[in-house]
Design an enzyme around this catalytic site. Structure first.
Site, PDB file in Angstrom:
ATOM      1  N   HIS A 157       1.258   2.937  -3.706  1.00 56.42           N
ATOM      2  CA  HIS A 157       0.316   4.488  -3.954  1.00 56.42           C
ATOM      3  C   HIS A 157      -1.171   3.803  -4.364  1.00 56.42           C
ATOM      4  O   HIS A 157      -1.135   3.218  -5.361  1.00 56.42           O
ATOM      5  CB  HIS A 157       0.976   5.108  -4.953  1.00 56.42           C
ATOM      6  CG  HIS A 157       0.338   6.403  -5.310  1.00 56.42           C
ATOM      7  ND1 HIS A 157       0.801   7.382  -6.190  1.00 56.42           N
ATOM      8  CD2 HIS A 157      -0.874   6.845  -4.951  1.00 56.42           C
ATOM      9  CE1 HIS A 157      -0.058   8.463  -6.176  1.00 56.42           C
ATOM     10  NE2 HIS A 157      -0.991   8.091  -5.573  1.00 56.42           N
ATOM     11  N   HIS A 198     -11.364  -2.798   5.949  1.00 59.87           N
ATOM     12  CA  HIS A 198     -10.891  -3.725   7.354  1.00 59.87           C
ATOM     13  C   HIS A 198     -10.268  -4.818   6.841  1.00 59.87           C
ATOM     14  O   HIS A 198     -10.407  -5.671   5.655  1.00 59.87           O
ATOM     15  CB  HIS A 198     -12.149  -4.409   8.177  1.00 59.87           C
ATOM     16  CG  HIS A 198     -13.184  -5.001   7.027  1.00 59.87           C
ATOM     17  ND1 HIS A 198     -12.950  -6.450   6.823  1.00 59.87           N
ATOM     18  CD2 HIS A 198     -14.131  -4.692   6.366  1.00 59.87           C
ATOM     19  CE1 HIS A 198     -13.971  -7.008   6.185  1.00 59.87           C
ATOM     20  NE2 HIS A 198     -14.872  -6.137   5.873  1.00 59.87           N
TER      21      HIS A 198
END
Length: 203
Positions: free
Chosen positions: A135, A126
């Site tokens: 990446h 979150h």
């Protein structure tokens, strides 16, 4: 849809698209193609295309800096590709051109930038903020409210504790455990993570 780049990373994106009924790959383009096809999908030399502006394209190149260079030179429409076995909160934001592999989890209020790779079984908790061209490697886990700067590579199995800020174009090594903020261009390895050197600046 076309994929730009005929590398091994391209094969994983083909699987993502195959899992999504409303997306179809017309072809793969590459500056220096080594194959006529990949999984029966034709591979073309980029020279045969006059323009990509009317085409949907995903840049299927794993290297972050190369992916950015291609995007900066290529005028195209960039969709998002999410594997049907990924879990993406309805309250997360995903930028154009980003690909999300099978088993990845992106939780509420996470913000993922453009042309990112969220690889197999990675966890973005979150309120994380992931800048463009990042990446996140397989099984890497980012706890809540982590910030990752542009172009950074988080290695396979790395763990980032909550609230950490990682700068741009940094490299977090495989299995590293990051418990303090990381500056731009730093290369961090180990548990706890320590800076061992700095990447050459990309700007």
């Amino acid at each position: 849809m076309y994929l730009f780049g005929a590398s091994g990373h391209c094969k994983v994106i083909i699987d993502i698209i195959a899992s999504t009924p409303d997306l179809t790959i017309e072809g793969i383009v590459d500056d220096h193609p080594k194959h006529d096809d990949i999984f029966t999908i034709p591979v073309y030399n980029t020279k045969i295309f006059q323009t990509f502006s009317d085409k949907q394209v995903i840049v299927s190149v794993g290297d972050n800096s190369t992916r950015k260079k291609i995007v900066n030179q290529l005028l195209a429409q960039y969709p998002i590709a999410v594997h049907t076995r990924a879990i993406v909160s309805n309250h997360a934001f995903i930028g154009e051109g980003t690909v999300i592999m099978a088993g990845a989890v992106i939780n509420p209020d996470a913000v993922i930038g453009q042309h990112c790779i969220i690889n197999t079984a990675a966890v973005i908790e979150h309120e994380c903020k992931i800048s463009s061209f990042v990446h996140i490697s397989p099984q890497a886990a980012l706890a809540g409210d982590v910030t990752v700067g542009e172009g950074t590579h988080i290695g396979i199995g790395a763990v980032i504790i909550q609230g950490i800020k990682i700068g741009k174009w940094a490299t977090i090594g495989a299995g590293a455990v990051v418990i303090s903020d990381v500056p731009d261009y730093a290369v961090v390895v180990g548990n706890p993570g320590k800076i061992i050197k700095y990447n050459i600046e990309h700007e």
